[in-house]
Design a protein around this motif. Structure first.
Motif, PDB file in Angstrom:
ATOM      1  N   ALA A  67      -4.329  12.092   9.280  1.00 40.83           N
ATOM      2  CA  ALA A  67      -5.095  11.599   8.127  1.00 40.83           C
ATOM      3  C   ALA A  67      -4.506  10.294   7.603  1.00 40.83           C
ATOM      4  O   ALA A  67      -5.238   9.341   7.304  1.00 40.83           O
ATOM      5  CB  ALA A  67      -5.116  12.657   7.023  1.00 40.83           C
ATOM      6  N   VAL A  68      -3.187  10.216   7.524  1.00 39.24           N
ATOM      7  CA  VAL A  68      -2.540   8.992   7.041  1.00 39.24           C
ATOM      8  C   VAL A  68      -2.727   7.864   8.047  1.00 39.24           C
ATOM      9  O   VAL A  68      -2.944   6.710   7.668  1.00 39.24           O
ATOM     10  CB  VAL A  68      -1.055   9.243   6.718  1.00 39.24           C
ATOM     11  CG1 VAL A  68      -0.337   7.940   6.391  1.00 39.24           C
ATOM     12  CG2 VAL A  68      -0.926  10.228   5.559  1.00 39.24           C
ATOM     13  N   ARG A  69      -2.667   8.164   9.340  1.00 42.37           N
ATOM     14  CA  ARG A  69      -2.908   7.127  10.364  1.00 42.37           C
ATOM     15  C   ARG A  69      -4.287   6.502  10.187  1.00 42.37           C
ATOM     16  O   ARG A  69      -4.432   5.279  10.295  1.00 42.37           O
ATOM     17  CB  ARG A  69      -2.808   7.724  11.772  1.00 42.37           C
ATOM     18  CG  ARG A  69      -1.414   7.799  12.308  1.00 42.37           C
ATOM     19  CD  ARG A  69      -1.412   8.466  13.681  1.00 42.37           C
ATOM     20  NE  ARG A  69      -2.301   7.829  14.620  1.00 42.37           N
ATOM     21  CZ  ARG A  69      -1.907   7.007  15.594  1.00 42.37           C
ATOM     22  NH1 ARG A  69      -0.635   6.731  15.740  1.00 42.37           N
ATOM     23  NH2 ARG A  69      -2.781   6.479  16.406  1.00 42.37           N
ATOM     24  N   ARG A  70      -5.305   7.318   9.936  1.00 46.52           N
ATOM     25  CA  ARG A  70      -6.658   6.773   9.719  1.00 46.52           C
ATOM     26  C   ARG A  70      -6.678   5.839   8.514  1.00 46.52           C
ATOM     27  O   ARG A  70      -7.262   4.751   8.562  1.00 46.52           O
ATOM     28  CB  ARG A  70      -7.677   7.903   9.550  1.00 46.52           C
ATOM     29  CG  ARG A  70      -8.022   8.614  10.847  1.00 46.52           C
ATOM     30  CD  ARG A  70      -9.191   9.573  10.694  1.00 46.52           C
ATOM     31  NE  ARG A  70      -8.925  10.655   9.753  1.00 46.52           N
ATOM     32  CZ  ARG A  70      -8.314  11.795  10.068  1.00 46.52           C
ATOM     33  NH1 ARG A  70      -7.896  12.007  11.303  1.00 46.52           N
ATOM     34  NH2 ARG A  70      -8.127  12.729   9.155  1.00 46.52           N
ATOM     35  N   ARG A  71      -6.017   6.259   7.450  1.00 50.32           N
ATOM     36  CA  ARG A  71      -5.960   5.427   6.245  1.00 50.32           C
ATOM     37  C   ARG A  71      -5.224   4.115   6.519  1.00 50.32           C
ATOM     38  O   ARG A  71      -5.651   3.049   6.089  1.00 50.32           O
ATOM     39  CB  ARG A  71      -5.261   6.214   5.131  1.00 50.32           C
ATOM     40  CG  ARG A  71      -5.230   5.507   3.816  1.00 50.32           C
ATOM     41  CD  ARG A  71      -4.706   6.439   2.758  1.00 50.32           C
ATOM     42  NE  ARG A  71      -4.626   5.775   1.476  1.00 50.32           N
ATOM     43  CZ  ARG A  71      -4.264   6.364   0.375  1.00 50.32           C
ATOM     44  NH1 ARG A  71      -3.988   7.659   0.370  1.00 50.32           N
ATOM     45  NH2 ARG A  71      -4.199   5.709  -0.753  1.00 50.32           N
ATOM     46  N   VAL A  72      -4.113   4.194   7.239  1.00 52.44           N
ATOM     47  CA  VAL A  72      -3.332   3.002   7.576  1.00 52.44           C
ATOM     48  C   VAL A  72      -4.159   2.054   8.433  1.00 52.44           C
ATOM     49  O   VAL A  72      -4.157   0.841   8.218  1.00 52.44           O
ATOM     50  CB  VAL A  72      -2.011   3.395   8.273  1.00 52.44           C
ATOM     51  CG1 VAL A  72      -1.335   2.188   8.906  1.00 52.44           C
ATOM     52  CG2 VAL A  72      -1.077   4.092   7.280  1.00 52.44           C
ATOM     53  N   ARG A  73      -4.882   2.581   9.419  1.00 56.81           N
ATOM     54  CA  ARG A  73      -5.730   1.744  10.273  1.00 56.81           C
ATOM     55  C   ARG A  73      -6.723   0.957   9.416  1.00 56.81           C
ATOM     56  O   ARG A  73      -6.924  -0.246   9.619  1.00 56.81           O
ATOM     57  CB  ARG A  73      -6.472   2.587  11.303  1.00 56.81           C
ATOM     58  CG  ARG A  73      -7.369   1.732  12.205  1.00 56.81           C
ATOM     59  CD  ARG A  73      -8.113   2.550  13.252  1.00 56.81           C
ATOM     60  NE  ARG A  73      -7.188   2.934  14.296  1.00 56.81           N
ATOM     61  CZ  ARG A  73      -6.925   4.188  14.660  1.00 56.81           C
ATOM     62  NH1 ARG A  73      -7.530   5.196  14.082  1.00 56.81           N
ATOM     63  NH2 ARG A  73      -6.084   4.444  15.626  1.00 56.81           N
ATOM     64  N   ASP A  74      -7.334   1.613   8.434  1.00 64.29           N
ATOM     65  CA  ASP A  74      -8.288   0.937   7.549  1.00 64.29           C
ATOM     66  C   ASP A  74      -7.610  -0.159   6.725  1.00 64.29           C
ATOM     67  O   ASP A  74      -8.127  -1.271   6.607  1.00 64.29           O
ATOM     68  CB  ASP A  74      -8.965   1.939   6.616  1.00 64.29           C
ATOM     69  CG  ASP A  74      -9.895   2.896   7.350  1.00 64.29           C
ATOM     70  OD1 ASP A  74     -10.270   2.609   8.511  1.00 64.29           O
ATOM     71  OD2 ASP A  74     -10.237   3.945   6.754  1.00 64.29           O
ATOM     72  N   VAL A  75      -6.457   0.155   6.157  1.00 65.03           N
ATOM     73  CA  VAL A  75      -5.732  -0.818   5.328  1.00 65.03           C
ATOM     74  C   VAL A  75      -5.332  -2.037   6.158  1.00 65.03           C
ATOM     75  O   VAL A  75      -5.534  -3.177   5.739  1.00 65.03           O
ATOM     76  CB  VAL A  75      -4.490  -0.167   4.673  1.00 65.03           C
ATOM     77  CG1 VAL A  75      -3.578  -1.218   4.054  1.00 65.03           C
ATOM     78  CG2 VAL A  75      -4.912   0.857   3.633  1.00 65.03           C
ATOM     79  N   HIS A 116       0.886  -1.160   0.000  1.00 67.79           N
ATOM     80  CA  HIS A 116       0.000   0.000   0.000  1.00 67.79           C
ATOM     81  C   HIS A 116       0.923   1.208   0.000  1.00 67.79           C
ATOM     82  O   HIS A 116       1.776   1.349   0.883  1.00 67.79           O
ATOM     83  CB  HIS A 116      -0.908   0.021   1.230  1.00 67.79           C
ATOM     84  CG  HIS A 116      -1.799   1.215   1.264  1.00 67.79           C
ATOM     85  ND1 HIS A 116      -2.938   1.301   0.516  1.00 67.79           N
ATOM     86  CD2 HIS A 116      -1.686   2.380   1.922  1.00 67.79           C
ATOM     87  CE1 HIS A 116      -3.510   2.474   0.722  1.00 67.79           C
ATOM     88  NE2 HIS A 116      -2.766   3.151   1.577  1.00 67.79           N
ATOM     89  N   CYS A 148       1.246   5.411  -0.186  1.00 67.35           N
ATOM     90  CA  CYS A 148       0.455   6.598   0.106  1.00 67.35           C
ATOM     91  C   CYS A 148       1.359   7.833   0.084  1.00 67.35           C
ATOM     92  O   CYS A 148       2.254   7.954   0.925  1.00 67.35           O
ATOM     93  CB  CYS A 148      -0.172   6.433   1.493  1.00 67.35           C
ATOM     94  SG  CYS A 148      -1.077   7.850   2.079  1.00 67.35           S
ATOM     95  N   GLU A 180      -8.210  -4.276   6.833  1.00 64.04           N
ATOM     96  CA  GLU A 180      -8.528  -5.079   5.655  1.00 64.04           C
ATOM     97  C   GLU A 180      -7.529  -6.216   5.474  1.00 64.04           C
ATOM     98  O   GLU A 180      -7.895  -7.294   5.015  1.00 64.04           O
ATOM     99  CB  GLU A 180      -8.529  -4.200   4.397  1.00 64.04           C
ATOM    100  CG  GLU A 180      -9.660  -3.209   4.334  1.00 64.04           C
ATOM    101  CD  GLU A 180      -9.519  -2.234   3.181  1.00 64.04           C
ATOM    102  OE1 GLU A 180      -8.682  -2.469   2.277  1.00 64.04           O
ATOM    103  OE2 GLU A 180     -10.249  -1.224   3.181  1.00 64.04           O
TER     104      GLU A 180
END
Length: 155
Positions: free
Chosen positions: A36-44, A23, A25, A47
């Motif tokens: 913002a990137v931490r939130r995206r990383v948490r989602d990834v 992934h 980013c 998954e």
């Protein structure tokens, strides 16, 4: 487990295989980018099925490496997450690449030692191994966060 920080040349660090799921980013050089990137990383990582305790460690490592890039280096910065194996166990490789250190006289003041300077210690405490790689794309700081004995879909 405490990792030893190593400075290595390009190619000296084992890279994820061609079948590794990454992934990537880009990180904006702006206030609020780390959260913002931490939130995206948490989602990834959710998954990908990373165990919850490893997700928390990974988020701390991501925060420390990104903050270092945004405070002490020139843009652009890029975050890459990869599934790897360390000593036969699943791990998450966190890499942050930036354009190199901010040069003297650029208008940035020296960091306050009471508020800065512990990021490397935090990363080495949470990582199985970590280091710095210098290449044509810039400077990459990386850490392998343990993900448990079995992490599905780990290359």
């Amino acid at each position: 487990m405490t990792a030893q920080l190593s400075t290595v040349g390009p190619g000296a660090v084992d890279r994820p295989g061609p079948d590794a799921v990454d992934h990537v980013c880009p990180v904006p050089h702006a206030p609020g980018a780390v959260s913002a990137v931490r939130r995206r990383v948490r989602d990834v990582l959710g998954e990908w099925g990373l165990p919850s305790d490893a997700v928390m460690d990974a988020l701390v490592v991501v925060s420390e490496l990104l903050t270092n890039a945004l405070v002490h280096a020139l843009p652009p910065a890029t975050l890459r997450l990869s599934r790897v194996r360390v000593d036969g166990r699943g791990a998450l490789r966190v890499e942050v690449t930036d354009a190199g250190p901010v040069l003297a006289g650029d208008g940035w003041g020296a960091p306050d030692p009471d508020e800065h300077g512990r990021g490397t210690d935090i990363v080495t405490a949470l990582a199985a191994r970590c280091g710095v790689r210098v290449g044509a794309e810039g400077i990459t700081r990386w850490a392998d966060v343990p993900a448990g004995p079995v992490w599905p879909r780990c290359s």
